[in-house]
Motif scaffolding. Structure first.
Motif, PDB file in Angstrom:
ATOM      1  N   ASN A   1     -12.715   4.648  -8.994  1.00 28.55           N
ATOM      2  CA  ASN A   1     -12.999   4.734  -7.552  1.00 28.55           C
ATOM      3  C   ASN A   1     -12.359   3.595  -6.754  1.00 28.55           C
ATOM      4  OD1 ASN A   1     -14.753   7.040  -7.848  1.00 28.55           O
ATOM      5  ND2 ASN A   1     -16.288   5.647  -8.693  1.00 28.55           N
ATOM      6  N   TYR A   2     -11.548   2.786  -7.400  1.00 26.65           N
ATOM      7  CA  TYR A   2     -10.934   1.649  -6.699  1.00 26.65           C
ATOM      8  C   TYR A   2     -10.063   2.141  -5.535  1.00 26.65           C
ATOM      9  CZ  TYR A   2      -7.743  -2.189  -5.704  1.00 26.65           C
ATOM     10  OH  TYR A   2      -6.988  -3.141  -5.067  1.00 26.65           O
ATOM     11  N   ASP A   3     -10.231   1.527  -4.370  1.00 24.38           N
ATOM     12  CA  ASP A   3      -9.487   1.916  -3.181  1.00 24.38           C
ATOM     13  C   ASP A   3      -8.687   0.723  -2.658  1.00 24.38           C
ATOM     14  OD1 ASP A   3      -8.470   2.997  -0.895  1.00 24.38           O
ATOM     15  OD2 ASP A   3     -10.393   3.503   0.024  1.00 24.38           O
TER      16      ASP A   3
ATOM     17  N   ARG B   1      -6.865   2.229 -11.441  1.00 23.75           N
ATOM     18  CA  ARG B   1      -7.663   3.453 -11.536  1.00 23.75           C
ATOM     19  C   ARG B   1      -7.398   4.183 -12.855  1.00 23.75           C
ATOM     20  NH1 ARG B   1      -5.731   6.201  -5.945  1.00 23.75           N
ATOM     21  NH2 ARG B   1      -6.786   4.853  -4.434  1.00 23.75           N
TER      22      ARG B   1
ATOM     23  N   ASN C   1      -8.533  -0.902   1.163  1.00 24.35           N
ATOM     24  CA  ASN C   1      -9.423  -1.930   1.707  1.00 24.35           C
ATOM     25  C   ASN C   1      -8.996  -3.352   1.362  1.00 24.35           C
ATOM     26  OD1 ASN C   1     -11.195   0.021   2.820  1.00 24.35           O
ATOM     27  ND2 ASN C   1     -12.158   0.293   0.806  1.00 24.35           N
TER      28      ASN C   1
ATOM     29  N   ARG D   1       0.772   4.163  -2.802  1.00 21.58           N
ATOM     30  CA  ARG D   1       0.636   5.570  -2.402  1.00 21.58           C
ATOM     31  C   ARG D   1       1.733   6.421  -3.053  1.00 21.58           C
ATOM     32  NH1 ARG D   1       3.317   8.341   1.145  1.00 21.58           N
ATOM     33  NH2 ARG D   1       4.224   6.460   2.078  1.00 21.58           N
TER      34      ARG D   1
ATOM     35  N   LYS E   1       0.821  -1.210   0.000  1.00 23.15           N
ATOM     36  CA  LYS E   1       0.000   0.000   0.000  1.00 23.15           C
ATOM     37  C   LYS E   1       0.857   1.263   0.000  1.00 23.15           C
ATOM     38  CE  LYS E   1      -3.918  -2.336   2.156  1.00 23.15           C
ATOM     39  NZ  LYS E   1      -4.732  -2.539   3.367  1.00 23.15           N
TER      40      LYS E   1
END
Length: 260
Positions: A138-140, A116, A143, A94, A90
């Protein structure tokens, strides 16, 4: 001869280094004779499980170290799988966002990739085993609980600014518009699978040709570099054989007395 635990890289080692997924008749013969001689034979690859299984079925080899050492299959059954460290993954994503470096992630054992950014889709559109790109603005990824690998845009200036990539592993093929952030310590899986079989590290033999074989060559008792291998691998190999298209595996097995 004592039972040996023999592990073959796939691309450029077990298969031709000029024709993708082509396996020579002498290699098929060598695999059969190794098993007839009582040795444990396995593949050792950076490929995903689903991709490694295709070659396994073609060759009849039923055991695999795949996912760069993070997946173990014995007799066709997945015995162990370790996803990459989620916190590190992650943080890499980022940093990619901060650097405007296009990326996609593999979150399951399939051809599916999630991103994305449509840009990554255009970069890998012609790669058969990475074709199903799901673009979701909108993929996050925050999670997610399992990321298997990250595919990033090939921009050396940018990805060299992401130090945490080194904590997972990195693979880039010359001329490719993208690169893989994925595990690259096959020996971790090799050691685990040999322990599961009650074997000894002293009896491990590894075959390889590329940069993602370096770690297993540095740790294995006996290592065989293909004639088409990179120089860095040949420099540390126990033995150098002929190339993958010139009976390299069969000839090495003869020289090492593995058919006795």
């Amino acid at each position: 001869m004592n039972k040996k635990y023999i592990f073959f890289d796939i691309d450029g080692t077990l298969t031709s280094h000029t024709k993708r997924n082509h396996i020579s008749e002498s290699t098929f013969l060598a695999l059969r004779k190794l098993e007839e001689s009582g040795h444990f034979v396995s593949l050792a690859t950076g490929r995903a499980v689903y991709l490694a299984k295709d070659i396994a079925e073609k060759t009849g080899v039923k055991s695999l170290v795949c996912e760069g050492g993070n997946g173990i299959i014995i007799n066709g059954e997945l015995k162990d799988y370790e996803p990459i460290d989620m916190e590190i993954a992650k943080n890499i994503l980022r940093r990619c966002d901060e650097l405007e470096l296009a990326w996609s992630v593999s979150i399951e054992d399939s051809t599916n990739l999630v991103t994305r950014n449509e840009k990554i889709e255009s970069l890998i559109t012609n790669i058969n085993f990475l074709r199903n790109i799901i673009v979701d603005p909108n993929y996050d990824y925050i999670n997610e609980t399992c990321i298997r690998r990250i595919i990033i845009e090939n921009n050396e200036e940018k990805y060299n600014q992401i130090d945490e990539i080194k904590k997972i592993g990195f693979m880039h093929y010359e001329g490719s518009p993208f690169a893989f952030v994925e595990p690259d310590d096959k020996y971790k899986g090799i050691k685990k699978i040999v322990e599961m079989q009650g074997g000894s590290e002293e009896d491990i033999i590894v075959f390889g040709d590329g940069i993602n074989d370096l770690k297993m060559f540095k740790k294995a008792k006996t290592s065989v570099a293909m004639g088409n291998a990179i120089d860095e691998l040949k420099e540390i190999a126990t033995f150098i054989t002929d190339d993958a298209d010139s009976d390299g595996i069969y000839n090495a097995c003869i020289t090492l007395g593995l058919f006795n």
